[in-house]
Design a protein around this motif. Structure first.
Motif, PDB file in Angstrom:
ATOM      1  N   THR A  56       0.723  -1.247   0.000  1.00  0.00           N
ATOM      2  CA  THR A  56      -0.104   0.080   0.031  1.00  0.00           C
ATOM      3  C   THR A  56       0.774   1.324   0.006  1.00  0.00           C
ATOM      4  O   THR A  56       0.529   2.216  -0.860  1.00  0.00           O
ATOM      5  N   GLN A  57       1.867   1.142   0.760  1.00  0.00           N
ATOM      6  CA  GLN A  57       2.821   2.501   0.933  1.00  0.00           C
ATOM      7  C   GLN A  57       3.541   2.586  -0.216  1.00  0.00           C
ATOM      8  O   GLN A  57       3.671   3.679  -0.882  1.00  0.00           O
ATOM      9  N   GLN A  60       1.276   4.213  -3.044  1.00  0.00           N
ATOM     10  CA  GLN A  60       1.265   5.314  -2.506  1.00  0.00           C
ATOM     11  C   GLN A  60       2.339   6.391  -3.134  1.00  0.00           C
ATOM     12  O   GLN A  60       2.141   7.423  -3.852  1.00  0.00           O
ATOM     13  N   ARG A  63       2.277   6.406  -7.138  1.00  0.00           N
ATOM     14  CA  ARG A  63       1.186   7.544  -7.519  1.00  0.00           C
ATOM     15  C   ARG A  63       1.799   8.816  -7.287  1.00  0.00           C
ATOM     16  O   ARG A  63       1.679   9.868  -8.366  1.00  0.00           O
ATOM     17  N   PRO A 147       2.497   9.583   1.311  1.00  0.00           N
ATOM     18  CA  PRO A 147       3.160  10.264   0.070  1.00  0.00           C
ATOM     19  C   PRO A 147       3.248  11.693   0.270  1.00  0.00           C
ATOM     20  O   PRO A 147       2.442  12.231   0.693  1.00  0.00           O
TER      21      PRO A 147
END
Length: 310
Positions: A56-57, A60, A63, A147
């Motif tokens: 997940t990190q 982020q 993106r 992020p």
């Protein structure tokens, strides 16, 4: 079983349509780093921007960096149990040596726990400042892998710029009526002047009146295109006014159709209507009403005069 960890790798490539200097400036803002540190990112074949991230990190970061223009990729970290190879020195992120500014006094120095100038412990100072922030902002401060939130793109203006002599931009219904009234009255006045000149010299008056008519048609098309843009339609639909039957109905569609709320593909919405725009629009709407009333009343008045006993 230990969850797979990921790293973000940058090879110096850019996202399509992005300029190198723009991407460097975006990355400098994202990481609050100096230009020299960012330049070193582009001088190496492959650099690990961030390591030991959860999926997940990593997504982020992926993106955020791609939005900044850097073409990065996500790779799983090698399993240390399967490889005893030493980490290549190029994998050490140069951002670790980035400079920083003290959040209290603004003193520039290398990354450190304590400010060399005012002596504050930076982490504790930020924690105290975070107590006065909104809960959402506090949540972001407590996420070490969140992020970057720096703004990369230019902010979109709330309202678009008015361009009466252009096919770009948007105008609403009332402004379309008001500007059409001003245009028609201006053209009428110029035609009167041109007619006076034509009475003295057809050689000068005829071309002048032709230019006035052409200018009137061009500006009329420009206003119509902007009205269509406000609805969210292509400006080429103005050509429908040239088609018989449809051409007599489509102008009413342009007048009645509401504009898009907020931003559309032709830009931000037009500014709010001024009082002058509203007054002119109402007056322009009264013109056909007065014309219809005159067409009915004048014959009746003439008939009454004809039959009046004198």
């Amino acid at each position: 079983m230990q969850a797979t960890q990921y790293r973000i790798v940058f090879d110096g490539e850019l996202m399509p349509g992005m300029a190198v200097e723009t991407v460097k400036a975006n990355l400098a803002r994202l990481f609050k780093s100096d230009a020299d540190t960012i330049d070193r990112l582009f001088q190496q074949d492959s650099v690990n921007i961030k390591r030991e991230l959860s999926e997940t990190q990593a997504d982020q970061y992926l993106r955020a960096l791609q939005a900044a223009g850097a073409k990065v990729r996500k790779e799983p970290e090698p399993n240390p149990a399967l490889s005893l190879a030493l980490m290549d020195s190029a994998e050490v992120t140069p951002l670790a040596t980035a400079h920083m500014e003290c959040p209290k006094c603004g003193h520039a120095q290398a990354q450190a726990i304590q400010c060399e100038s005012c002596g504050i412990v930076i982490e504790k100072y930020l924690a105290r400042q975070a107590q006065n922030t909104a809960p959402e902002a506090l949540h972001e401060l407590n996420q070490p892998y969140a992020p970057p939130r720096a703004q990369v793109a230019e902010p979109t203006p709330e309202f678009g710029e008015l361009k009466p002599f252009s096919v770009h931009g948007r105008i609403g219904r009332l402004r379309y009526l008001a500007w059409s009234m001003i245009l028609s009255l201006s053209a009428l006045g110029l035609l009167v002047v041109g007619g006076g000149i034509f009475a003295f010299s057809s050689l000068v008056g005829f071309p002048l009146m032709g230019l006035i008519v052409i200018g009137f048609l061009i500006v009329t098309v420009q206003l119509g295109v902007q009205r269509l843009h406000d609805i969210g339609w292509s400006g080429w639909l103005i050509l429908l006014t040239l088609i018989p039957v449809i051409g007599s109905i489509f102008p009413f569609v342009m007048l009645l159709a509401p504009g898009s709320k907020g931003l559309n593909r032709f830009g931000p919405p037009p500014p709010p209507n001024s009082r002058a725009v509203k007054i002119l629009a109402v007056l322009w709407l009264l013109v056909p009403v007065i014309g219809i009333f005159a067409a009915i009343a004048l014959p009746a008045y003439q008939s009454a005069l004809w039959h009046a006993p004198f």
